[in-house]
Design a protein around this motif. Structure first.
Motif, mmCIF file in Angstrom:
data_model
loop_
_atom_site.group_PDB
_atom_site.id
_atom_site.type_symbol
_atom_site.label_atom_id
_atom_site.label_comp_id
_atom_site.label_asym_id
_atom_site.label_seq_id
_atom_site.Cartn_x
_atom_site.Cartn_y
_atom_site.Cartn_z
ATOM 1 N N ASP A 25 -6.109 -4.432 -5.433
ATOM 2 C CA ASP A 25 -7.072 -4.778 -4.399
ATOM 3 C C ASP A 25 -8.467 -4.784 -5.027
ATOM 4 O O ASP A 25 -8.885 -3.806 -5.646
ATOM 5 C CB ASP A 25 -6.986 -3.735 -3.279
ATOM 6 C CG ASP A 25 -7.943 -4.057 -2.150
ATOM 7 O OD1 ASP A 25 -8.690 -5.044 -2.282
ATOM 8 O OD2 ASP A 25 -7.940 -3.321 -1.151
ATOM 9 N N ARG A 54 0.821 -1.195 0.000
ATOM 10 C CA ARG A 54 0.000 0.000 0.000
ATOM 11 C C ARG A 54 0.854 1.243 0.000
ATOM 12 O O ARG A 54 0.399 2.309 0.382
ATOM 13 C CB ARG A 54 -0.922 0.007 1.214
ATOM 14 C CG ARG A 54 -1.933 -1.113 1.175
ATOM 15 C CD ARG A 54 -2.893 -1.030 2.302
ATOM 16 N NE ARG A 54 -3.661 0.221 2.251
ATOM 17 C CZ ARG A 54 -4.648 0.480 3.096
ATOM 18 N NH1 ARG A 54 -4.960 -0.393 4.027
ATOM 19 N NH2 ARG A 54 -5.310 1.613 2.993
ATOM 20 N N ILE A 83 -10.697 -1.751 -4.365
ATOM 21 C CA ILE A 83 -10.393 -0.519 -5.104
ATOM 22 C C ILE A 83 -10.822 -0.670 -6.556
ATOM 23 O O ILE A 83 -11.405 0.232 -7.155
ATOM 24 C CB ILE A 83 -8.868 -0.226 -5.038
ATOM 25 C CG1 ILE A 83 -8.417 -0.095 -3.595
ATOM 26 C CG2 ILE A 83 -8.543 1.020 -5.844
ATOM 27 C CD1 ILE A 83 -8.890 1.146 -2.903
ATOM 28 N N SER A 126 0.019 3.104 -6.599
ATOM 29 C CA SER A 126 -0.205 1.673 -6.499
ATOM 30 C C SER A 126 -1.433 1.378 -5.638
ATOM 31 O O SER A 126 -2.017 0.307 -5.737
ATOM 32 C CB SER A 126 1.025 0.974 -5.930
ATOM 33 O OG SER A 126 1.291 1.482 -4.655
ATOM 34 N N HIS A 127 -1.818 2.310 -4.813
ATOM 35 C CA HIS A 127 -2.983 2.043 -3.988
ATOM 36 C C HIS A 127 -4.273 2.370 -4.722
ATOM 37 O O HIS A 127 -5.208 1.591 -4.734
ATOM 38 C CB HIS A 127 -2.899 2.851 -2.688
ATOM 39 C CG HIS A 127 -4.011 2.523 -1.739
ATOM 40 N ND1 HIS A 127 -4.391 3.325 -0.714
ATOM 41 C CD2 HIS A 127 -4.831 1.452 -1.689
ATOM 42 C CE1 HIS A 127 -5.412 2.778 -0.067
ATOM 43 N NE2 HIS A 127 -5.698 1.641 -0.625
ATOM 44 N N TYR A 128 -4.307 3.528 -5.351
ATOM 45 C CA TYR A 128 -5.586 3.962 -5.920
ATOM 46 C C TYR A 128 -5.675 3.774 -7.419
ATOM 47 O O TYR A 128 -6.758 3.645 -7.964
ATOM 48 C CB TYR A 128 -5.848 5.427 -5.563
ATOM 49 C CG TYR A 128 -6.169 5.610 -4.120
ATOM 50 C CD1 TYR A 128 -7.391 5.150 -3.618
ATOM 51 C CD2 TYR A 128 -5.272 6.197 -3.253
ATOM 52 C CE1 TYR A 128 -7.703 5.289 -2.287
ATOM 53 C CE2 TYR A 128 -5.579 6.343 -1.915
ATOM 54 C CZ TYR A 128 -6.792 5.886 -1.428
ATOM 55 O OH TYR A 128 -7.093 6.018 -0.127
ATOM 56 N N SER A 176 -4.178 -0.387 -8.683
ATOM 57 C CA SER A 176 -4.358 -1.217 -7.500
ATOM 58 C C SER A 176 -4.727 -2.622 -7.917
ATOM 59 O O SER A 176 -5.373 -2.847 -8.936
ATOM 60 C CB SER A 176 -5.469 -0.631 -6.645
ATOM 61 O OG SER A 176 -5.758 -1.524 -5.604
ATOM 62 N N HIS A 211 -6.037 -4.330 2.133
ATOM 63 C CA HIS A 211 -5.851 -5.363 1.121
ATOM 64 C C HIS A 211 -5.619 -6.683 1.831
ATOM 65 O O HIS A 211 -4.683 -6.831 2.592
ATOM 66 C CB HIS A 211 -4.653 -4.997 0.235
ATOM 67 C CG HIS A 211 -4.596 -5.807 -1.009
ATOM 68 N ND1 HIS A 211 -3.624 -5.640 -1.940
ATOM 69 C CD2 HIS A 211 -5.392 -6.785 -1.470
ATOM 70 C CE1 HIS A 211 -3.820 -6.485 -2.925
ATOM 71 N NE2 HIS A 211 -4.899 -7.187 -2.661
#
Lengths: 288, 359, 612, 140
Positions: free
Chosen positions: C44, C32, C47, C37-39, C42, C573
């Motif tokens: 996950d 994260r 997301i 890479s998170h939003y 991603s 995640h």
């Protein structure tokens, strides 16, 4: 085999239904399953093509006879119906077998064996592509078949040719060429022009009328190049993937992986699928 | 539910059934294109002629009819769909460019027009346009002027017409493919049919676009034959005992020579038939030319042309004793030689019937 | 570039089975790290679900706005639309001071409206969102089987959207031949402006879209089959999962056939082949193509096209089943019957495709079979409706927004389903085919109904997605205006359609038979504008609530039994801290043995009967 | 995997190769026989062609099954996986029937126009042909 890693809570010894959660009911890794389902969907794409082929073929009044169309062999040999394509089929089958061997060696974690058999498979695949390239070159360059023109026609009535193969009138006293209904012919090109030979019908209701050789159903050329091309594209991408995975295997990437040589197994599935599709392409285009 | 399915299927199969091959039916053809319909009627022979899309020429041959097919010669293209009430109609539905849909909203008729794949729909109109208007007369929604701007326009119900539309998206003009459909009584229909001119005869015949230019059609031959015998019979039956000169109308020679053209055989055969019928008649064949060129040559040409005809007749078994021939050169023009038209009339073969002289 | 490397590593770890990875890292999820890479990229599933949802919403607004524009032309043909000229430019033709929509553009809008709503909104936006969100959460899985492919699935969808969006702005306009893209119109650039570059982009876009659907579908199926938590047998899965599962199967099997049709169409356009073209004379020129059949494309298209409508409606059915049960505080009535009817619908959807083609010149004999197969679908559909109503009967109903939408779905599904019975009859279809009756039918049954399912899902699972509630008052306003408005739009359309007015008409002026409904068209247009405005209200509510909505205090605000409500309010995640929950019962133990509800992870109590 | 097992598996693979090769040869043989290459003249009997076609299709399906079950190891998978992959293929059966019936209908439709065009005409002479006065009845 893939390592059977389950989810991270403790698995009790389960005696229930195979469909219960907490274990892999199909005893296969997700990667292999996904490959199977991808192949299933790809099979539907091919089915779409082949069924469309069937519908168009049925809707055409005539269809070129495959053993007439596919009778050439490298080296200018003609009159060998279906022999060349049989050789192609063998190549693909043999490469399938070498692939099975590669997977087997993978299961034994035998790196050298995997690489050796995969190289053989790649050679088989390349050989098949080469054969297909030759076949296409022959059909396009030599026999002038294209996606828009199909010079392979079929006679619907018996008759006698009034012109020789070059489109000139027969010399006096020459024996005229006769043909029967259902016989195929190839319209040649001379100096860039199509030579549609004239003939006289000798049977049926149109007896006595003069006709010219007509081009065969256009759909034949288009479907042939399209479907074998799409299959060839699968073979080609298969070869590319094989090379990548072979290099990976050779460099020892899979030695350290928990699931070992599963990638080899997955590309194997794909490769066999290509062979499987060929069984049906071979069936509908060459045999029937 | 079961009722819905079963009944639905029964109706479907009734509606979609094609006509039998011998069934009496009016077959018309609707061709959709961007953005209108062409309606082709089969003419008196009740058969639509052959079509080939490669023959289409805008404005000349809009449907690509093959003029070598005699069934095309009486086909006509109508600007409205006229149909008699109570007769079964089979519409052959075709398209030139993209998909269209032959849609008669008032008739519950709908079928795609597919290029390269002719479809059809069979239906029977049951109410004439007039009757339908009469039904609307008392309906409140159909009162008032059809065109609010124009006080002299018809009442709405008077202006009602059945319509043909397109119900398959075919491009930007899809919404405007209207044609009026008129359902009329059998008599009106026949009267309307009488007024229609065959497209081939009125637009194509003997123009440069006619592949049969200069050739006789089978119907021409019949008409000429009838005309010939009428004249011949009249001549024979008249009380007049003078010799009678009759023209041989449809006999032509290659320019400057005495070789008959192919078309001439029909009239000559008529003459042979007539001479076989009236066995005791003898005739003299007279050749004439126009005054173009040397008169000596003209004289010779007229003589040899007359004798060519004579020989033809002899070949067909007419006794030579009944025949004689004579050339007049350019001496006996029918009309002035100053116009092309006149010269054409002056070049001719006639025959004289010797009424007094019998064998 | 560090991130990229991490991804590669991640993929490799996935190859080896990721469970251990989570075992080691689920505290503080080391992937994260960055915003991107998170939003953005991603992996996950939660997301990705949000990405699908928001992209779908953007497309829904675009698509709906298009429908408003062409509805205005249709409802008020005499009024000037010059005011919209700054936006639409040359597509507004000004004549005598009155600006009207160019007919080409009218058809382009109709086409784009259909394509966008069917594929981008109701396929990707609905099943993409909720399959991603709920499959791992309700099954008790850490993530999808292949999070990487899941991410690719979204980005292929995104690219498809970009290409389609681009096609809106080219000079010849987007494709204008109907969302079904029947050749020859779609194959001949000469026949219509939009069939040139617009059609090429359309094909490219939809091919990318199919890749997205396949990547997603393979993932969903594998996840459902292979990643269920302990005790989650197939017969304990919530109906949502069943619906997504069957939806994914339908997509996996039907979209490839569409691709085969598309590839052949591309060849016809680009290489001069004659698969779908025969004997065509267009623009003063006779084309050399012979022997093809336009109807072949229609068969290939509808072999996808019919399953496609179930791809749209099944997820909505699943969501509604769940929402109804939760908010009625009753177990779903006839759980197994529901599952079997989903499976039956899925199966039947593959053998009924030609009922879209009764009037396109297909063999009337095979139409008979298609009629019978089609009408058999009424049986499982009726079973579902019956079960939903029975679930509601005697329930302790909470009339909140998700529940209202779920009930609205049932209402819409009944109305739309009934008209479907008429259309499935080939004999009645002769009159109804390609009229507004059809438009009304499919808008109600798969457009509005699917949207209602989607809204029910969004209102219900919004707390799971964002940890906050959506505004209830706005939600209720949204619901009442939408349901009344939807009926106001589509009810009159049935009437117009029965009168025989064809769809896809730019203007009815030239036909006396169709020109009588000007008033009704005005009414429909006004209703459509109001409904559209209310949807904007929903969008505002949605985004407002993301940041300012009422905060969620407990993990399980609705008192639901399913596993997604056992995670943290904002799960990371990997979904569950610590071990995955174990399932001991089915998903519908509401009002049992004096308990309001018993979550799935509660083991069978002593003396408890009927533990499914 | 035990050594003997491995040897056995390898042997089976080569047996598989033999089976596929032989079947392919038989297929080609039957196909050529059906076209009259081996015994001249048999192709004029339609039933020979049909039987040959059925044989070839049957053999091809066997080949397909062999490849799936042996080479792709389907035989060793659990029944659920086998069903989940192979059953959906049955959905195509109706598609094949329907598409083929359609193809046949296209041919029939094109043919129908020819048949109708070749029906004998009811009246021979078109109207409005010449100035000459005639009535239709005269000329029938």
């Amino acid at each position: 085999m893939a390592t059977d890693t389950a989810l991270d809570h403790d698995i009790e010894v389960q005696s229930g239904d195979a469909w219960d959660g907490g274990k892999k009911p199909f005893k296969a890794s997700y990667g292999k399953l996904m490959m199977w389902y991808f192949l299933l969907s790809d099979a539907f794409t091919f089915s779409g093509f082949l069924i469309a082929y069937g519908a168009l073929r049925i809707s055409s009044p005539t269809w070129p006879v495959p053993d007439f169309v596919f009778q050439t062999f490298p080296g200018g040999i003609t009159g060998w119906p279906l022999i060349f394509v049989t050789v192609m089929s063998f190549l693909l089958i043999v490469s399938s077998v070498t692939m099975v061997r590669a997977v087997q060696e993978g299961a034994r974690e035998n790196r050298k064996g995997v690489v050796f058999w995969m190289i053989l498979t790649i050679i088989g695949g390349l050989g098949f592509l080469g054969c297909q390239a030759w076949e296409w070159t022959n059909l396009i360059g030599h026999e002038h078949m294209s996606v828009t023109t199909n010079p392979f026609g079929t006679h619907v009535e018996s008759g006698v040719y009034l012109e020789d193969a070059n489109g000139d009138a027969y010399a006096a006293g020459a024996t005229k060429e006769t043909f029967e209904a259902g016989e195929s012919y190839l319209i040649h090109k001379h100096n860039g022009d199509w030579v549609q030979r004239e003939y006289q019908v000798t049977s049926g209701t149109d007896e006595g009328t003069r006709m010219n050789q007509e081009f065969g159903p256009k759909a034949f050329g288009a479907l042939f190049f399209f479907i074998t091309g799409f299959h060839g594209f699968h073979v080609f991408s298969g070869v590319v993937f094989l090379i990548i995975i072979m290099l990976n295997a050779a460099s020892g990437v899979y030695v350290e992986r928990k699931n070992g040589y599963e990638m080899v197994e997955k590309i194997g599935l794909y490769w066999h699928f290509v062979d499987l599709v060929w069984v049906f392409v071979f069936l509908v285009f060459y045999l029937l | 539910m079961t009722f819905l399915v079963v009944k639905g299927l029964v109706v479907w199969n009734e509606v979609m059934a094609d006509v039998g091959i011998d069934e009496e039916v009016i077959e018309i053809e609707a061709t959709g294109y961007q953005f209108a319909w062409d309606i082709r009627y089969p003419g008196p022979d009740n058969r639509l002629g052959e079509k080939d899309y490669t023959l289409i020429q805008l404005g000349i041959n809009p449907l690509g009819q093959n003029w070598e097919d005699p069934q095309n010669h009486d086909d006509f293209i109508a600007d409205q769909i006229y149909l008699p009430v109570g007769r079964k109609v089979r519409v052959r539905i075709t398209a030139k460019d993209v998909l269209h849909n032959f849609y008669l909203p008032h008739f519950r008729v709908k079928m795609d027009a597919v290029p390269g794949l002719p479809s059809y729909f069979v239906f029977t109109p049951t109410v004439t346009t007039e009757d339908f208007r009469a039904r609307l007369r008392d309906n409140a929604n159909w009162q008032g002027l059809s065109d609010p701007e124009d006080p002299e326009s018809l009442q709405k119900w008077e202006a009602f017409d059945y319509e043909l539309a397109c119900a398959e998206l075919c491009g930007k003009g899809h919404y405007s493919m209207r044609k009026i459909v008129k359902i009329v009584s059998e008599d009106e229909y026949n009267a309307w049919l009488e007024q229609q001119n065959s497209y081939y005869m009125s637009q194509i015949r003997n123009t440069d676009n006619d592949p049969l230019k200069g050739q006789f059609l089978e119907s021409d031959i019949k008409v000429n034959e009838k005309k010939f015998f009428e004249e011949f019979d009249n001549a024979m039956s008249s009380a007049d005992t003078d010799d009678i000169v009759l023209p041989l109308r449809n006999i032509n020679f290659e320019t400057g020579s005495a070789n008959l053209t192919n078309n001439s055989q029909y009239e000559l055969n008529n003459l042979v038939t007539a001479l076989t019928k009236y066995k005791d008649v003898s005739i003299e064949l007279n050749g004439h030319t126009d005054n173009v060129g040397d008169s000596g040559v003209n004289q010779q040409l007229s003589e040899s042309r007359a004798s060519t005809v004579l020989n033809y007749l002899i070949d067909r078994g007419v006794s030579s004793s009944r025949l004689s021939s004579r050339g007049y050169g350019d001496r006996m023009p029918l009309e002035t030689n100053d116009t092309e038209e006149g010269r054409m009339k002056n070049k001719r073969i006639e025959f004289k019937i010797f009424k007094k002289q019998t064998i | 570039m560090a991130e990229v490397l991490e991804y590669n590593e991640d993929v490799l770890i996935k190859e080896q089975g990721y469970d251990d990875h989570f075992h080691d890292h689920h505290h503080g999820d080391k992937f994260r790290s960055g915003f991107i890479s998170h939003y953005i990229f991603s992996m996950d599933h939660k997301i990705i679900a949000k990405q699908f949802l928001i992209t779908g919403m953007i497309w829904a607004i675009i698509g709906a706005a298009m429908s408003i524009v062409f509805r205005m032309q249709l409802g008020f043909p005499e009024d000037s639309m010059t005011w919209i000229k700054p936006l639409l430019g040359k597509w507004i033709v000004v004549e005598n001071g009155i600006g009207t929509l160019a007919p080409e553009f009218y058809y382009a809008l109709v086409t784009m409206h259909g394509t966008i709503l069917v594929f981008f909104v109701l396929t990707a936006g609905l099943s993409g969102t909720f399959s991603n969100l709920l499959i791992p959460l309700q099954l008790g899985a850490r993530d999808m089987a292949s999070p990487f492919m899941n991410m690719l699935s979204y980005w292929f969808f995104f690219m498809a959207g970009i290409v389609m969006f681009y096609s809106l702005f080219i000079s010849t306009g987007p494709f204008a031949g109907g969302w079904t893209a029947y050749p020859p119109l779609s194959a001949l650039p000469q026949a219509s402006q939009g069939s040139g570059a617009g059609m090429t982009l359309w094909l490219v876009s939809l091919t990318l879209f199919v890749v997205s659907v396949l990547l997603g579908g393979i993932n969903y199926i594998t996840t459902v089959l292979n990643l269920r938590t302990k005790g989650m047998s197939l017969w304990r899965m919530p109906l949502t999962i069943w619906a997504f599962f069957v939806t994914a199967i339908l997509g996996l099997l039907s979209f490839p056939v569409l691709v085969s049709g598309f590839l052949m169409l591309m060849c016809d356009r680009g290489l001069g082949t004659s698969f779908f073209l025969s004997e065509i004379f267009v623009n003063g020129e006779a084309l050399p193509n012979v022997g093809g059949s336009p109807i072949l494309y229609q068969h290939l298209f509808w072999f996808l096209g019919h399953p496609e409508v179930y791809i749209i409606i099944l997820p909505a059915m699943g969501l509604v089943s769940e929402v109804l049960s939760v908010h009625a505080r009753k177990p779903i009535f006839g759980y197994k019957a529901m599952v079997y009817s989903i499976l039956a619908i899925g199966f039947l959807s593959f053998i009924v495709w030609a009922h879209h083609m009764f009037m396109s010149g297909v063999n009337p004999m095979i139409s008979n079979f298609f009629v019978v197969f089609t009408l058999i679908i009424a049986v499982p559909s009726a079973v579902k409706v019956f079960n939903w109503i029975t679930t509601l009967y005697g329930g302790n109903i909470r009339l909140n927004t998700p529940m209202l939408f779920a009930i609205g779905f049932v209402s819409m599904f009944i109305s739309g389903g009934l008209t479907g019975i008429f259309l499935g009859n080939s004999a009645i279809d002769i009159q109804m085919h390609d009229t507004y009756f059809v438009v009304a039918h499919f808008h109600i049954v798969m457009g509005v109904a699917a949207f209602f399912g989607m809204f029910a899902g969004i209102y219900h699972w919004f707390p799971k997605m964002y940890g906050r509630f959506m505004n209830e008052t706005l939600g209720k306003i949204h619901f009442w205006f939408t349901i009344v408005g939807a009926y106001a739009i589509f009810w009159p359309m049935h009437y117009i359609g029965m009168a025989g007015v064809p769809r896809r008409y730019y203007s009815f002026d030239s036909f006396d038979a169709f020109n009588d409904f000007a008033l009704m068209n005005k009414f429909i247009t006004i209703a459509a504008i109001i409904v559209f405005a209310v949807q904007i209200l929903f969008v505002i509510n949605f985004f407002y609530s993301i940041w300012y909505g009422k905060k969620m205090k407990t993990k399980n605000p609705w008192g639901a039994t399913t596993l997604e409500w056992t995670t943290d309010i904002k799960p990371g995640h990997g979904n569950w801290e610590g071990n995955l929950p174990t399932v001991h019962r089915w998903a519908y133990d509401y009002g049992k043995d004096g308990h309001d509800f018993i979550p799935q992870y509660v083991p069978a109590q002593e003396g408890e009967k009927d533990v499914h | 995997m035990a050594h003997e097992n491995h040897e056995k598996a390898i042997k089976q693979v080569y047996i598989g190769l033999g089976i596929l090769a032989v079947i392919t040869l038989i297929e080609v043989g039957v196909s050529l026989f059906g076209k009259g290459h081996i015994i001249d003249g048999v192709e004029s009997n339609t039933w020979v062609i049909y039987i040959a076609a059925l044989l070839i299709i049957g053999l091809s399906l066997y080949k397909a099954k062999f490849i799936i079950y042996e080479f792709m190891h389907m035989r060793y998978e659990v029944p659920g996986l086998i069903r989940s992959v192979l059953l959906p293929v049955l959905l195509l059966v109706w598609a094949i029937i329907a598409f083929f019936l359609e193809g046949d209908y296209w041919k029939e439709k094109r043919n129908k126009v020819k048949v109708r065009n070749e029906m004998p005409a009811e009246k021979l002479v078109p109207q409005g042909m010449l100035d000459y006065e005639w009535s239709k009845e005269d000329l029938q």
